[in-house]
Motif scaffolding. Structure first.
Motif, PDB file in Angstrom:
ATOM      1  N   SER A   1       6.613  12.753 -12.583  1.00 27.76           N
ATOM      2  CA  SER A   1       7.872  12.538 -11.865  1.00 27.76           C
ATOM      3  C   SER A   1       8.486  13.849 -11.407  1.00 27.76           C
ATOM      4  N   GLY A   2       8.071  14.975 -12.030  1.00 28.86           N
ATOM      5  CA  GLY A   2       8.577  16.266 -11.603  1.00 28.86           C
ATOM      6  C   GLY A   2       7.934  16.764 -10.332  1.00 28.86           C
ATOM      7  N   ALA A   3       6.868  16.109  -9.894  1.00 28.77           N
ATOM      8  CA  ALA A   3       6.209  16.486  -8.645  1.00 28.77           C
ATOM      9  C   ALA A   3       6.818  15.680  -7.503  1.00 28.77           C
ATOM     10  N   ALA A   4       6.228  15.817  -6.323  1.00 24.59           N
ATOM     11  CA  ALA A   4       6.683  15.027  -5.186  1.00 24.59           C
ATOM     12  C   ALA A   4       6.550  13.547  -5.513  1.00 24.59           C
ATOM     13  N   GLY A   5       7.432  12.737  -4.933  1.00 25.53           N
ATOM     14  CA  GLY A   5       7.436  11.310  -5.212  1.00 25.53           C
ATOM     15  C   GLY A   5       6.209  10.609  -4.658  1.00 25.53           C
ATOM     16  N   PRO A   6       6.061   9.327  -4.992  1.00 25.11           N
ATOM     17  CA  PRO A   6       4.906   8.561  -4.521  1.00 25.11           C
ATOM     18  C   PRO A   6       4.934   8.383  -3.008  1.00 25.11           C
ATOM     19  N   ARG A   7       3.743   8.271  -2.441  1.00 22.09           N
ATOM     20  CA  ARG A   7       3.612   8.055  -1.004  1.00 22.09           C
ATOM     21  C   ARG A   7       2.907   6.725  -0.753  1.00 22.09           C
ATOM     22  N   LEU A   8       3.250   6.135   0.381  1.00 20.61           N
ATOM     23  CA  LEU A   8       2.641   4.874   0.791  1.00 20.61           C
ATOM     24  C   LEU A   8       1.562   5.168   1.823  1.00 20.61           C
ATOM     25  N   ARG A   9       0.385   4.527   1.649  1.00 19.15           N
ATOM     26  CA  ARG A   9      -0.698   4.704   2.621  1.00 19.15           C
ATOM     27  C   ARG A   9      -1.132   3.331   3.121  1.00 19.15           C
ATOM     28  N   VAL A  10      -1.095   3.156   4.431  1.00 19.59           N
ATOM     29  CA  VAL A  10      -1.470   1.888   5.054  1.00 19.59           C
ATOM     30  C   VAL A  10      -2.666   2.113   5.969  1.00 19.59           C
ATOM     31  N   ASP A  11      -3.741   1.366   5.730  1.00 18.23           N
ATOM     32  CA  ASP A  11      -4.911   1.389   6.617  1.00 18.23           C
ATOM     33  C   ASP A  11      -4.760   0.244   7.613  1.00 18.23           C
ATOM     34  N   THR A  12      -4.782   0.562   8.896  1.00 15.34           N
ATOM     35  CA  THR A  12      -4.533  -0.453   9.912  1.00 15.34           C
ATOM     36  C   THR A  12      -5.097  -0.031  11.267  1.00 15.34           C
TER      37      THR A  12
ATOM     38  N   VAL B   1      -1.896   1.573  14.335  1.00 17.86           N
ATOM     39  CA  VAL B   1      -1.197   2.710  13.740  1.00 17.86           C
ATOM     40  C   VAL B   1       0.237   2.825  14.259  1.00 17.86           C
ATOM     41  N   ALA B   2       0.407   2.681  15.559  1.00 17.69           N
ATOM     42  CA  ALA B   2       1.742   2.833  16.150  1.00 17.69           C
ATOM     43  C   ALA B   2       2.697   1.769  15.623  1.00 17.69           C
ATOM     44  N   GLY B   3       2.213   0.507  15.562  1.00 17.52           N
ATOM     45  CA  GLY B   3       3.062  -0.567  15.080  1.00 17.52           C
ATOM     46  C   GLY B   3       3.444  -0.383  13.630  1.00 17.52           C
ATOM     47  N   ALA B   4       2.488   0.061  12.788  1.00 16.67           N
ATOM     48  CA  ALA B   4       2.772   0.282  11.372  1.00 16.67           C
ATOM     49  C   ALA B   4       3.770   1.412  11.185  1.00 16.67           C
ATOM     50  N   ALA B   5       3.607   2.490  11.945  1.00 18.16           N
ATOM     51  CA  ALA B   5       4.526   3.626  11.850  1.00 18.16           C
ATOM     52  C   ALA B   5       5.947   3.217  12.204  1.00 18.16           C
ATOM     53  N   GLU B   6       6.059   2.351  13.219  1.00 15.16           N
ATOM     54  CA  GLU B   6       7.384   1.876  13.623  1.00 15.16           C
ATOM     55  C   GLU B   6       8.040   1.044  12.524  1.00 15.16           C
ATOM     56  N   VAL B   7       7.263   0.159  11.880  1.00 11.30           N
ATOM     57  CA  VAL B   7       7.805  -0.677  10.809  1.00 11.30           C
ATOM     58  C   VAL B   7       8.249   0.185   9.630  1.00 11.30           C
ATOM     59  N   LEU B   8       7.445   1.179   9.250  1.00  5.17           N
ATOM     60  CA  LEU B   8       7.796   2.040   8.114  1.00  5.17           C
ATOM     61  C   LEU B   8       9.050   2.844   8.410  1.00  5.17           C
ATOM     62  N   ALA B   9       9.179   3.318   9.629  1.00  2.00           N
ATOM     63  CA  ALA B   9      10.378   4.073  10.006  1.00  2.00           C
ATOM     64  C   ALA B   9      11.612   3.180   9.972  1.00  2.00           C
ATOM     65  N   GLU B  10      11.477   1.932  10.469  1.00  2.00           N
ATOM     66  CA  GLU B  10      12.602   0.993  10.457  1.00  2.00           C
ATOM     67  C   GLU B  10      12.998   0.614   9.023  1.00  2.00           C
ATOM     68  N   ALA B  11      12.023   0.676   8.108  1.00  2.00           N
ATOM     69  CA  ALA B  11      12.313   0.372   6.698  1.00  2.00           C
ATOM     70  C   ALA B  11      13.016   1.524   5.995  1.00  2.00           C
TER      71      ALA B  11
ATOM     72  N   GLU C   1      -2.873   9.304  10.970  1.00  2.00           N
ATOM     73  CA  GLU C   1      -4.146  10.025  11.093  1.00  2.00           C
ATOM     74  C   GLU C   1      -5.304   9.080  10.833  1.00  2.00           C
ATOM     75  N   ASP C   2      -6.231   9.002  11.803  1.00  2.00           N
ATOM     76  CA  ASP C   2      -7.499   8.280  11.633  1.00  2.00           C
ATOM     77  C   ASP C   2      -7.328   6.876  11.051  1.00  2.00           C
ATOM     78  N   GLY C   3      -6.521   6.067  11.698  1.00  2.00           N
ATOM     79  CA  GLY C   3      -6.368   4.693  11.250  1.00  2.00           C
ATOM     80  C   GLY C   3      -5.526   4.513  10.016  1.00  2.00           C
TER      81      GLY C   3
ATOM     82  N   ALA D   1       5.714  -8.390  11.243  1.00  2.00           N
ATOM     83  CA  ALA D   1       5.714  -7.749  12.559  1.00  2.00           C
ATOM     84  C   ALA D   1       4.372  -7.896  13.276  1.00  2.00           C
ATOM     85  N   GLY D   2       3.437  -8.583  12.644  1.00  2.00           N
ATOM     86  CA  GLY D   2       2.142  -8.796  13.264  1.00  2.00           C
ATOM     87  C   GLY D   2       1.186  -7.621  13.160  1.00  2.00           C
ATOM     88  N   VAL D   3       1.462  -6.689  12.246  1.00  2.00           N
ATOM     89  CA  VAL D   3       0.581  -5.530  12.047  1.00  2.00           C
ATOM     90  C   VAL D   3      -0.560  -5.926  11.107  1.00  2.00           C
ATOM     91  N   ALA D   4      -1.784  -5.731  11.560  1.00  2.00           N
ATOM     92  CA  ALA D   4      -2.947  -6.039  10.725  1.00  2.00           C
ATOM     93  C   ALA D   4      -3.076  -4.970   9.641  1.00  2.00           C
TER      94      ALA D   4
END
Length: 333
Positions: free
Chosen positions: A248-259, A262-272, A280-282, A303-306
C-alpha cells in the motif's frame, strides 16, 4: 509490526527493554551496526522488529548485510554498536538460554554424502549438548516426517535432490522444539519444484506456531510465503512492515482492460473518473483509485465496449522497492 511502512529507524528513541521482551516480538534490534576493518559498514543503524508467529522476509540484494545481521542475531559475530534481543533475551548475553529455542540454516546445508538422511540427523544431534541421545531415533523420524522425507530416511545424502537437501537441513534445525527458525537463502539454487517444496514447508512450520525469519534476495518468492518483510539496501533498512502495508506504500492499483475498442474503453474509464488513462496495443490502463471494478466493468459492457480481459494489477514488492530506492535487484535469479 502494527504499523504500515517504516523506513529507516523508527521515530523517536530505540526500542525499549520492555519492547525487546514483549511477547509480540521474536526479534528486536536497536541501532545494530557492524563495521569491518577499513571502516566498511556491513550493517548500519538497523532497527528491526519481527512479530512472533510471523513468516518474516528479510530482503535485499547479495551483499546488502542480511547474512551479517543473522550472524549478529545468533551471536556468531559481535556488533560494533547497537543491541539486539531474540525471544525476549538480550544477545549475546542470553545465548545459552536462547539458542536451544532457535533452529538455524545459514549459508547452505553441510552433510556427509555417504550417510543416509537419518544417519546424518543423528550425527548432527550428537553435537548438541542439550539433546537427549535416548530419544534421537524418535526425534529424527519425527523431523524427517515433518519435512516430507520419511520415505527417503534410509537414502544416502548424495542421492538427494537439492530440494531434499534443503528439507533435510530444515529437519536438522527442527530436531528439538523451536520457537524461532532462521533460514538464510533457503531456496537459493533450487529448481521450481524444490522451491515450491521449501515454500510449502515454511508455511506449515509457521502454522504450527514457530516464527520463521527468512533471508532472501528473491522478492517474488518472499511475496508468496511471508506475512511481513523488511528491505535492506547497502547495509541499511529501507522499509519494513506487513506485506499488505508495504504494497500500500507503493503506487495504487491499476486497471487493465484488453479490448478491440481502445478509444471507446478509454472514454468510459475517463467518464468513470479514473486518472492516468493510457492506451497501448489493444490495452487501456488507468489508476483505479476509489473506483469499483465491478461497476467499471458493467459500464464498459453497457457502453457496448467488447471486453476481452479485465484485470486489477496491484503493486508487488518489486514495485515497492523500486518506489523507495529507484533501483531493482534480482527478482528471478
Amino acid at each position: 509490526m502494527n504499523s504500515t511502512v517504516e523506513t529507516g529507524a523508527p521515530a523517536g528513541a530505540s526500542p525499549s527493554p520492555e519492547h525487546a521482551t514483549s511477547p509480540e516480538h521474536a526479534i528486536v534490534t536497536a541501532g545494530l551496526t557492524k563495521r569491518f576493518r577499513g571502516g566498511q559498514v556491513a550493517v548500519g543503524d538497523l532497527h528491526l522488529a519481527v512479530p512472533r508467529g510471523s513468516v518474516f522476509g528479510f530482503l535485499g540484494p547479495n551483499g546488502s548485510g542480511k547474512t551479517t545481521t543473522i550472524r549478529m542475531l545468533l551471536g556468531l559475530v559481535a556488533p560494533t554498536a547497537g543491541s539486539c534481543a531474540v525471544l525476549g533475551e538480550a544477545m549475546p548475553a542470553g545465548l545459552g538460554r536462547v539458542l536451544p529455542r532457535v533452529g538455524a540454516l545459514v549459508e547452505g546445508p553441510a552433510f556427509y554424502p555417504y550417510l543416509s538422511g537419518e544417519a546424518n540427523l543423528r550425527r548432527f544431534d550428537a553435537a548438541d549438548p542439550g539433546a537427549d541421545p535416548r530419544t534421537v531415533r524418535r526425534r529424527a523420524a519425527e523431523a524427517l516426517d515433518r519435512v516430507g522425507l520419511a520415505a527417503a530416511a534410509g537414502k544416502r545424502y548424495r542421492a538427494y535432490s537439492l530440494g531434499m537437501r534443503q528439507r533435510l537441513a530444515i529437519a536438522a534445525a527442527l530436531m528439538r522444539p523451536r520457537d524461532l527458525l532462521v533460514l538464510d537463502e533457503p531456496t537459493n539454487g533450487l529448481d521450481p519444484q524444490g522451491t515450491r517444496e521449501v515454500r510449502t514447508l515454511i508455511k506449515e512450520i509457521a502454522a504450527g506456531g514457530t516464527t520463521v525469519f527468512v533471508s532472501s534476495h528473491l522478492l517474488a518468492e518472499v511475496e508468496q510465503m511471508c506475512t511481513h518483510a523488511a528491505v535492506m539496501r547497502a547495509g541499511r533498512l529501507v522499509a519494513q512492515g506487513p506485506i499488505a502495508d508495504l504494497r500500500s506504500g507503493a503506487a495504487g492499483p491499476r486497471l487493465r482492460v484488453d479490448t478491440p475498442d481502445v478509444a471507446g474503453a478509454a472514454e468510459v474509464l475517463a467518464e468513470a473518473g479514473l486518472g492516468g488513462v493510457g492506451t497501448e496495443d489493444g490495452q487501456v490502463t488507468a489508476e483505479l483509485g476509489d473506483g469499483v471494478p465491478e461497476r467499471i466493468c458493467a459500464a464498459l459492457v453497457h457502453a457496448g465496449v467488447a471486453v476481452r480481459g479485465f484485470v486489477v494489477v496491484r503493486p508487488s514488492l518489486e514495485d515497492v522497492f523500486m518506489g523507495l530506492t529507484g533501483e531493482g535487484f534480482d527478482v528471478d535469479a
